[in-house]
Write a protein that holds these residues in place. Sequence first.
Motif, PDB file in Angstrom:
ATOM      1  N   PRO A   1       0.790  -1.234   0.000  1.00 60.22           N
ATOM      2  CA  PRO A   1       0.000   0.000   0.000  1.00 60.22           C
ATOM      3  C   PRO A   1       0.822   1.282   0.000  1.00 60.22           C
ATOM      4  O   PRO A   1       0.454   2.252  -0.683  1.00 60.22           O
ATOM      5  CB  PRO A   1      -0.843  -0.135   1.278  1.00 60.22           C
ATOM      6  CG  PRO A   1      -1.056  -1.612   1.401  1.00 60.22           C
ATOM      7  CD  PRO A   1       0.252  -2.218   0.962  1.00 60.22           C
ATOM      8  N   TYR A   2       1.944   1.302   0.744  1.00 65.85           N
ATOM      9  CA  TYR A   2       2.736   2.533   0.808  1.00 65.85           C
ATOM     10  C   TYR A   2       3.396   2.865  -0.535  1.00 65.85           C
ATOM     11  O   TYR A   2       3.842   3.997  -0.760  1.00 65.85           O
ATOM     12  CB  TYR A   2       3.805   2.431   1.908  1.00 65.85           C
ATOM     13  CG  TYR A   2       4.980   1.535   1.588  1.00 65.85           C
ATOM     14  CD1 TYR A   2       6.112   2.041   0.940  1.00 65.85           C
ATOM     15  CD2 TYR A   2       4.960   0.183   1.922  1.00 65.85           C
ATOM     16  CE1 TYR A   2       7.187   1.218   0.646  1.00 65.85           C
ATOM     17  CE2 TYR A   2       6.027  -0.643   1.629  1.00 65.85           C
ATOM     18  CZ  TYR A   2       7.144  -0.116   0.993  1.00 65.85           C
ATOM     19  OH  TYR A   2       8.209  -0.939   0.694  1.00 65.85           O
ATOM     20  N   GLN A   3       3.450   1.892  -1.436  1.00 62.51           N
ATOM     21  CA  GLN A   3       4.043   2.112  -2.758  1.00 62.51           C
ATOM     22  C   GLN A   3       3.002   2.561  -3.787  1.00 62.51           C
ATOM     23  O   GLN A   3       3.347   2.820  -4.937  1.00 62.51           O
ATOM     24  CB  GLN A   3       4.712   0.822  -3.243  1.00 62.51           C
ATOM     25  CG  GLN A   3       5.876   0.362  -2.366  1.00 62.51           C
ATOM     26  CD  GLN A   3       6.405  -0.993  -2.783  1.00 62.51           C
ATOM     27  OE1 GLN A   3       5.660  -1.982  -2.842  1.00 62.51           O
ATOM     28  NE2 GLN A   3       7.698  -1.053  -3.081  1.00 62.51           N
ATOM     29  N   LEU A   4       1.741   2.660  -3.384  1.00 63.33           N
ATOM     30  CA  LEU A   4       0.653   2.978  -4.303  1.00 63.33           C
ATOM     31  C   LEU A   4       0.178   4.417  -4.121  1.00 63.33           C
ATOM     32  O   LEU A   4       0.275   4.987  -3.038  1.00 63.33           O
ATOM     33  CB  LEU A   4      -0.528   2.034  -4.067  1.00 63.33           C
ATOM     34  CG  LEU A   4      -0.251   0.534  -4.128  1.00 63.33           C
ATOM     35  CD1 LEU A   4      -1.525  -0.245  -3.816  1.00 63.33           C
ATOM     36  CD2 LEU A   4       0.307   0.134  -5.486  1.00 63.33           C
ATOM     37  N   SER A   5      -0.374   4.990  -5.181  1.00 64.98           N
ATOM     38  CA  SER A   5      -1.014   6.297  -5.078  1.00 64.98           C
ATOM     39  C   SER A   5      -2.359   6.129  -4.368  1.00 64.98           C
ATOM     40  O   SER A   5      -2.871   5.012  -4.218  1.00 64.98           O
ATOM     41  CB  SER A   5      -1.238   6.891  -6.468  1.00 64.98           C
ATOM     42  OG  SER A   5      -2.217   6.128  -7.170  1.00 64.98           O
ATOM     43  N   GLY A   6      -2.936   7.249  -3.965  1.00 69.32           N
ATOM     44  CA  GLY A   6      -4.237   7.183  -3.304  1.00 69.32           C
ATOM     45  C   GLY A   6      -5.291   6.531  -4.184  1.00 69.32           C
ATOM     46  O   GLY A   6      -6.093   5.713  -3.726  1.00 69.32           O
ATOM     47  N   GLY A   7      -5.300   6.885  -5.467  1.00 69.62           N
ATOM     48  CA  GLY A   7      -6.266   6.304  -6.387  1.00 69.62           C
ATOM     49  C   GLY A   7      -6.064   4.806  -6.576  1.00 69.62           C
ATOM     50  O   GLY A   7      -7.034   4.043  -6.670  1.00 69.62           O
ATOM     51  N   GLN A   8      -4.809   4.380  -6.640  1.00 72.69           N
ATOM     52  CA  GLN A   8      -4.529   2.946  -6.776  1.00 72.69           C
ATOM     53  C   GLN A   8      -4.990   2.182  -5.532  1.00 72.69           C
ATOM     54  O   GLN A   8      -5.562   1.098  -5.638  1.00 72.69           O
ATOM     55  CB  GLN A   8      -3.039   2.725  -7.015  1.00 72.69           C
ATOM     56  CG  GLN A   8      -2.570   3.143  -8.397  1.00 72.69           C
ATOM     57  CD  GLN A   8      -1.056   3.140  -8.527  1.00 72.69           C
ATOM     58  OE1 GLN A   8      -0.330   3.339  -7.550  1.00 72.69           O
ATOM     59  NE2 GLN A   8      -0.570   2.943  -9.745  1.00 72.69           N
ATOM     60  N   ARG A   9      -4.741   2.774  -4.358  1.00 73.57           N
ATOM     61  CA  ARG A   9      -5.181   2.115  -3.114  1.00 73.57           C
ATOM     62  C   ARG A   9      -6.701   1.964  -3.101  1.00 73.57           C
ATOM     63  O   ARG A   9      -7.219   0.912  -2.702  1.00 73.57           O
ATOM     64  CB  ARG A   9      -4.717   2.914  -1.892  1.00 73.57           C
ATOM     65  CG  ARG A   9      -3.230   2.786  -1.599  1.00 73.57           C
ATOM     66  CD  ARG A   9      -2.885   3.286  -0.204  1.00 73.57           C
ATOM     67  NE  ARG A   9      -3.131   4.713  -0.052  1.00 73.57           N
ATOM     68  CZ  ARG A   9      -2.242   5.656  -0.326  1.00 73.57           C
ATOM     69  NH1 ARG A   9      -1.034   5.321  -0.780  1.00 73.57           N
ATOM     70  NH2 ARG A   9      -2.544   6.936  -0.142  1.00 73.57           N
ATOM     71  N   GLN A  10      -7.415   2.997  -3.542  1.00 70.64           N
ATOM     72  CA  GLN A  10      -8.870   2.916  -3.536  1.00 70.64           C
ATOM     73  C   GLN A  10      -9.384   1.899  -4.552  1.00 70.64           C
ATOM     74  O   GLN A  10     -10.392   1.230  -4.316  1.00 70.64           O
ATOM     75  CB  GLN A  10      -9.490   4.296  -3.813  1.00 70.64           C
ATOM     76  CG  GLN A  10      -9.518   5.215  -2.605  1.00 70.64           C
ATOM     77  CD  GLN A  10     -10.429   4.708  -1.503  1.00 70.64           C
ATOM     78  OE1 GLN A  10     -10.229   3.635  -0.936  1.00 70.64           O
ATOM     79  NE2 GLN A  10     -11.440   5.482  -1.174  1.00 70.64           N
ATOM     80  N   ARG A  11      -8.685   1.764  -5.678  1.00 70.63           N
ATOM     81  CA  ARG A  11      -9.113   0.760  -6.658  1.00 70.63           C
ATOM     82  C   ARG A  11      -8.810  -0.650  -6.164  1.00 70.63           C
ATOM     83  O   ARG A  11      -9.562  -1.596  -6.441  1.00 70.63           O
ATOM     84  CB  ARG A  11      -8.452   1.030  -8.014  1.00 70.63           C
ATOM     85  CG  ARG A  11      -9.165   2.156  -8.781  1.00 70.63           C
ATOM     86  CD  ARG A  11      -8.591   2.366 -10.156  1.00 70.63           C
ATOM     87  NE  ARG A  11      -7.333   3.097 -10.091  1.00 70.63           N
ATOM     88  CZ  ARG A  11      -6.455   3.161 -11.078  1.00 70.63           C
ATOM     89  NH1 ARG A  11      -6.686   2.494 -12.206  1.00 70.63           N
ATOM     90  NH2 ARG A  11      -5.344   3.866 -10.952  1.00 70.63           N
ATOM     91  N   VAL A  12      -7.737  -0.805  -5.397  1.00 73.25           N
ATOM     92  CA  VAL A  12      -7.479  -2.103  -4.746  1.00 73.25           C
ATOM     93  C   VAL A  12      -8.608  -2.393  -3.758  1.00 73.25           C
ATOM     94  O   VAL A  12      -9.123  -3.520  -3.687  1.00 73.25           O
ATOM     95  CB  VAL A  12      -6.113  -2.098  -4.027  1.00 73.25           C
ATOM     96  CG1 VAL A  12      -5.960  -3.347  -3.142  1.00 73.25           C
ATOM     97  CG2 VAL A  12      -4.974  -2.036  -5.040  1.00 73.25           C
TER      98      VAL A  12
END
Length: 267
Positions: free
Chosen positions: A155-166
């Motif tokens: 998660p810390y390697q992802l953007s906010g949008g990527q985290r929300q899509r996960v």
Amino acid sequence: MEGMHVRQRRAMVEVRQVSKRYGTAGRRAGGCVTQALDRVSFTVAEGEFVGIMGPSGSGKSTLLNCLATIDAPTSGSISIGGVDITQLAGKQLSRFRRDDLGFIFQDANLLDTLTAFENIALALTIQKAPAREIEARVTAAACQLGIEDVLGKYPYQLSGGQRQRVAAARATITHPKLVLADEPTGALDSKSARQLLGSLEVLNEAGATIFMVTHDATSASYCERIILIRDGALAGELRRAGAPRGEFYRRIVEAVTGMGEGMADAC
């Protein structure tokens, strides 16, 4: 023809005369009672993407909590997929939450020690899905949401949008009856918000029934229908009915402007 098609879809959510009161009446208790919801009734069809909007304190979060079985109504009933959730308790309630509801929060609520793949797969593991199916299902869900290239990241390697899509993939991979989204774009920049909302559209087009609380007119314009709530009661609704998103956005802004200054400013 489009309206006829919508009417023929079976009801996924049926909220009937739901009221929610907090506090206790009576002189001894100080007579402090808050009416958070007041005889609210509406229906959400299977495969519909519905938003709920209202001023701060209008009751929209209380309504979402009742649908999520986090809170129970004081009176009335709520059926999801034909099941009266106000009558569930214990193991039945736990099983319903696990199998029939998906959640997307303002904060993605991913586990920091798990990769994106593992976060998504966790929902299947809890359901005791066969191990041989998990990889294919996670990969398919990730491809649907455009995050297949980040599955090995934390998660810390992802953007906010990527985290929300996960988080969206995790919420929908078990094919729940209803996906509840609570201000899912609230912590995102405009680009990430558009990516997430586009992903929710994709999920909805694939058959997911989505109920989203939002204060943001742009986010609401992605929905098929907006339910307006004020002072714990329904204040009306808006239907997109195939209109372009820009036109629906303008109608939403016009509608909420009259519901309170705070609401208009938020939009």
